[in-house]
Enzyme design. Structure first.
Site, PDB file in Angstrom:
ATOM      1  N   VAL A  74      -3.217 -92.335  59.788  1.00  0.00           N
ATOM      2  CA  VAL A  74      -1.800 -92.637  59.576  1.00  0.00           C
ATOM      3  C   VAL A  74      -1.403 -92.368  58.122  1.00  0.00           C
ATOM      4  CG1 VAL A  74      -1.646 -94.247  61.515  1.00  0.00           C
ATOM      5  CG2 VAL A  74      -2.371 -95.106  59.270  1.00  0.00           C
TER       6      VAL A  74
ATOM      7  N   HIS B 154      -1.686 -91.101  65.986  1.00  0.00           N
ATOM      8  CA  HIS B 154      -1.517 -92.554  65.862  1.00  0.00           C
ATOM      9  C   HIS B 154      -0.359 -92.938  64.939  1.00  0.00           C
ATOM     10  CE1 HIS B 154      -5.933 -93.344  67.289  1.00  0.00           C
ATOM     11  NE2 HIS B 154      -5.110 -93.029  68.268  1.00  0.00           N
TER      12      HIS B 154
ATOM     13  N   CYS C 269      15.317-105.787  59.950  1.00  0.00           N
ATOM     14  CA  CYS C 269      16.083-104.634  60.416  1.00  0.00           C
ATOM     15  C   CYS C 269      17.551-104.775  60.008  1.00  0.00           C
ATOM     16  CB  CYS C 269      15.968-104.547  61.928  1.00  0.00           C
ATOM     17  SG  CYS C 269      16.983-103.268  62.657  1.00  0.00           S
TER      18      CYS C 269
ATOM     19  N   CYS D 146      19.578-105.286  63.590  1.00  0.00           N
ATOM     20  CA  CYS D 146      19.496-106.457  64.475  1.00  0.00           C
ATOM     21  C   CYS D 146      18.745-107.628  63.857  1.00  0.00           C
ATOM     22  CB  CYS D 146      18.831-106.054  65.802  1.00  0.00           C
ATOM     23  SG  CYS D 146      17.036-105.837  65.653  1.00  0.00           S
TER      24      CYS D 146
ATOM     25  N   THR E  37     -14.956 -89.331  62.578  1.00  0.00           N
ATOM     26  CA  THR E  37     -14.430 -90.291  63.560  1.00  0.00           C
ATOM     27  C   THR E  37     -15.571 -90.871  64.377  1.00  0.00           C
ATOM     28  OG1 THR E  37     -12.969 -90.598  65.465  1.00  0.00           O
ATOM     29  CG2 THR E  37     -13.869 -88.377  65.172  1.00  0.00           C
ATOM     30  N   SER E  38     -15.422 -92.159  64.691  1.00  0.00           N
ATOM     31  CA  SER E  38     -16.456 -92.804  65.507  1.00  0.00           C
ATOM     32  C   SER E  38     -16.290 -92.427  66.974  1.00  0.00           C
ATOM     33  CB  SER E  38     -16.403 -94.319  65.321  1.00  0.00           C
ATOM     34  OG  SER E  38     -15.095 -94.780  65.579  1.00  0.00           O
TER      35      SER E  38
ATOM     36  N   ASN F 173     -20.313 -85.815  60.313  1.00  0.00           N
ATOM     37  CA  ASN F 173     -20.372 -87.252  60.066  1.00  0.00           C
ATOM     38  C   ASN F 173     -21.628 -87.545  59.248  1.00  0.00           C
ATOM     39  OD1 ASN F 173     -20.421 -90.244  60.555  1.00  0.00           O
ATOM     40  ND2 ASN F 173     -18.848 -89.708  62.055  1.00  0.00           N
TER      41      ASN F 173
HETATM   42  P1  OAD Z   1     -13.673 -95.444  62.404  1.00  0.00           P
HETATM   43  O1  OAD Z   1     -13.584 -96.418  61.277  1.00  0.00           O
HETATM   44  O2  OAD Z   1     -13.898 -95.946  63.777  1.00  0.00           O
HETATM   45  O3  OAD Z   1     -14.846 -94.427  62.119  1.00  0.00           O
HETATM   46  C1  OAD Z   1     -14.991 -93.793  60.875  1.00  0.00           C
HETATM   47  C2  OAD Z   1     -16.069 -92.728  61.017  1.00  0.00           C
HETATM   48  O4  OAD Z   1     -16.130 -92.047  59.777  1.00  0.00           O
HETATM   49  C3  OAD Z   1     -17.458 -93.289  61.297  1.00  0.00           C
HETATM   50  O5  OAD Z   1     -18.069 -92.501  62.312  1.00  0.00           O
HETATM   51  C4  OAD Z   1     -18.187 -93.116  59.973  1.00  0.00           C
HETATM   52  O6  OAD Z   1     -19.590 -92.855  60.150  1.00  0.00           O
HETATM   53  C5  OAD Z   1     -17.492 -91.889  59.432  1.00  0.00           C
HETATM   54  N1  OAD Z   1     -17.511 -91.740  57.967  1.00  0.00           N
HETATM   55  C6  OAD Z   1     -17.652 -92.694  57.004  1.00  0.00           C
HETATM   56  N2  OAD Z   1     -17.612 -92.116  55.782  1.00  0.00           N
HETATM   57  C7  OAD Z   1     -17.427 -90.797  55.977  1.00  0.00           C
HETATM   58  C8  OAD Z   1     -17.306 -89.672  55.123  1.00  0.00           C
HETATM   59  N3  OAD Z   1     -17.360 -89.775  53.796  1.00  0.00           N
HETATM   60  N4  OAD Z   1     -17.150 -88.451  55.689  1.00  0.00           N
HETATM   61  C9  OAD Z   1     -17.091 -88.320  57.031  1.00  0.00           C
HETATM   62  N5  OAD Z   1     -17.212 -89.331  57.889  1.00  0.00           N
HETATM   63  C10 OAD Z   1     -17.374 -90.552  57.378  1.00  0.00           C
HETATM   64  O7  OAD Z   1     -12.369 -94.523  62.313  1.00  0.00           O
HETATM   65  P2  OAD Z   1     -11.694 -93.639  63.441  1.00  0.00           P
HETATM   66  O8  OAD Z   1     -12.685 -92.977  64.312  1.00  0.00           O
HETATM   67  O9  OAD Z   1     -10.666 -92.807  62.764  1.00  0.00           O
HETATM   68  O10 OAD Z   1      -6.528 -96.538  65.582  1.00  0.00           O
HETATM   69  O11 OAD Z   1     -10.951 -94.754  64.276  1.00  0.00           O
HETATM   70  C11 OAD Z   1     -10.159 -94.361  65.339  1.00  0.00           C
HETATM   71  C12 OAD Z   1      -8.978 -95.277  65.457  1.00  0.00           C
HETATM   72  O12 OAD Z   1      -9.401 -96.633  65.541  1.00  0.00           O
HETATM   73  C13 OAD Z   1      -8.047 -95.286  64.257  1.00  0.00           C
HETATM   74  O13 OAD Z   1      -7.093 -94.239  64.287  1.00  0.00           O
HETATM   75  C14 OAD Z   1      -7.365 -96.608  64.415  1.00  0.00           C
HETATM   76  C15 OAD Z   1      -8.611 -97.411  64.607  1.00  0.00           C
HETATM   77  O14 OAD Z   1      -8.510 -98.688  64.977  1.00  0.00           O
HETATM   78  C16 OAD Z   1      -5.518 -97.377  65.730  1.00  0.00           C
HETATM   79  O15 OAD Z   1      -5.171 -98.148  64.852  1.00  0.00           O
HETATM   80  C17 OAD Z   1      -4.831 -97.242  67.061  1.00  0.00           C
END
Ligand code: OAD
Length: 249
Positions: A102, A118, A154, A157, A195-196, A220
């Site tokens: 975001v 997101h 807001c 409203c 991303t996880s 990763n």
């Molecule tokens: P996560 O916090 O779940 O995962 C972060 C990932 O980045 C993990 O796999 C880490 O191993 C990896 N990581 C850490 N440091 C890093 C680096 N220097 N280079 C590359 N990778 C690294 O984040 P997201 O997968 O983005 O959604 O989470 C997905 C969604 O869950 C987010 O968009 C958010 C969250 O809750 C909402 O809020 C709806």
């Protein structure tokens, strides 16, 4: 697979999708969601703050958390990964960036037409009537680590202003999701970076790409199991800079 072999895939690719998560912004100092948080916010589970119920139950806590993240983003700079991803546009016929983040660090690095699955920290709106709220620049009122902050009201409203992000239990913006699906289904090389891969439906995109015959490369620092058809490149997101240099000099 060695980096030089992945660089070869990159040289030959026609349509590259770069799908990113919080890890791509980690080297800019923005904490990820599922890695251990430090500081006062470490007392809270981000996933539990990311729902409409959490906001309604404690607007100040939820707004404070998102304003703290917005401040971190305002203070941050795009890192080598964001820059390398933006540079792909100079070398690859069709690059598409799809992010779960975001923040606006891809845009500030120069990527265009970034697909935000997101939402964005920069587009708050009323939780009741949906009216857009113009964000103010950081002020002395910005929250210190771990502090509640009363959300603005807001102008239409008087409802609370909520962050412009997608929360758990909410639909993804339809146009972004459909553009993400189309790109994943049409690309020949798909990078999934930082991303996880546990939050759906976003996490479907690498599977969609794989199903459509693309090569999928996960970047990763933490190794996880991938199927035999996928490739794992272990390292921080900034390894993308090395990869782009290796592919295009
Ligand atoms: P996560 O916090 O779940 O995962 C972060 C990932 O980045 C993990 O796999 C880490 O191993 C990896 N990581 C850490 N440091 C890093 C680096 N220097 N280079 C590359 N990778 C690294 O984040 P997201 O997968 O983005 O959604 O989470 C997905 C969604 O869950 C987010 O968009 C958010 C969250 O809750 C909402 O809020 C709806």
């Amino acid at each position: 697979m060695p980096l030089t072999t992945i660089a070869k895939l990159l040289q030959e690719a026609r349509h590259v999708v770069v799908f990113t998560g919080a890890g791509v912004s980690a080297e800019s100092g923005i904490p990820t969601f599922r890695d251990a948080l430090t500081g006062l916010w470490s007392r809270f589970d981000p996933a539990q703050l990311a729902t409409a119920e959490a906001f309604r139950a404690d607007p100040g806590l939820c707004w404070g958390w998102y304003e703290w993240r917005r401040l971190k983003v305002l203070q941050a700079q795009p890192n080598a990964a964001h820059l390398a991803i933006a540079e792909l546009a100079q070398h690859v016929p069709k690059p598409t960036v799809v992010t779960q983040n975001v923040d606006d660090l891809h845009e500030r690095a120069g990527s265009q037409d970034v697909i935000h699955l997101h939402g964005s920290l920069r587009a708050p709106r009323c939780i009741d009537c949906g009216h857009a709220h113009v964000t103010s620049l950081p002020s002395n009122e910005l929250p210190v680590d771990g502090c509640r902050l009363e959300p603005p009201r807001c102008a239409e409203c008087n409802g609370y202003i909520r962050p412009g992000v997608v929360w758990f239990g909410e639909m993804l913006p339809e146009s972004a999701w459909s553009a993400g699906l189309t790109a994943a289904g049409n690309c020949d090389l798909f990078f999934s970076i930082g991303t996880s891969g546990v939050v759906f439906p976003a996490a479907e995109l690498p599977l969609r790409a794989l199903g459509a015959g693309a090569r999928v490369v996960h970047v990763n620092p933490v190794r996880f199991e991938v199927s035999g058809q996928e490739v794992f490149l272990q390292g921080p997101a900034s390894v993308m800079q090395e990869l782009v240099e290796s592919a295009f000099g």
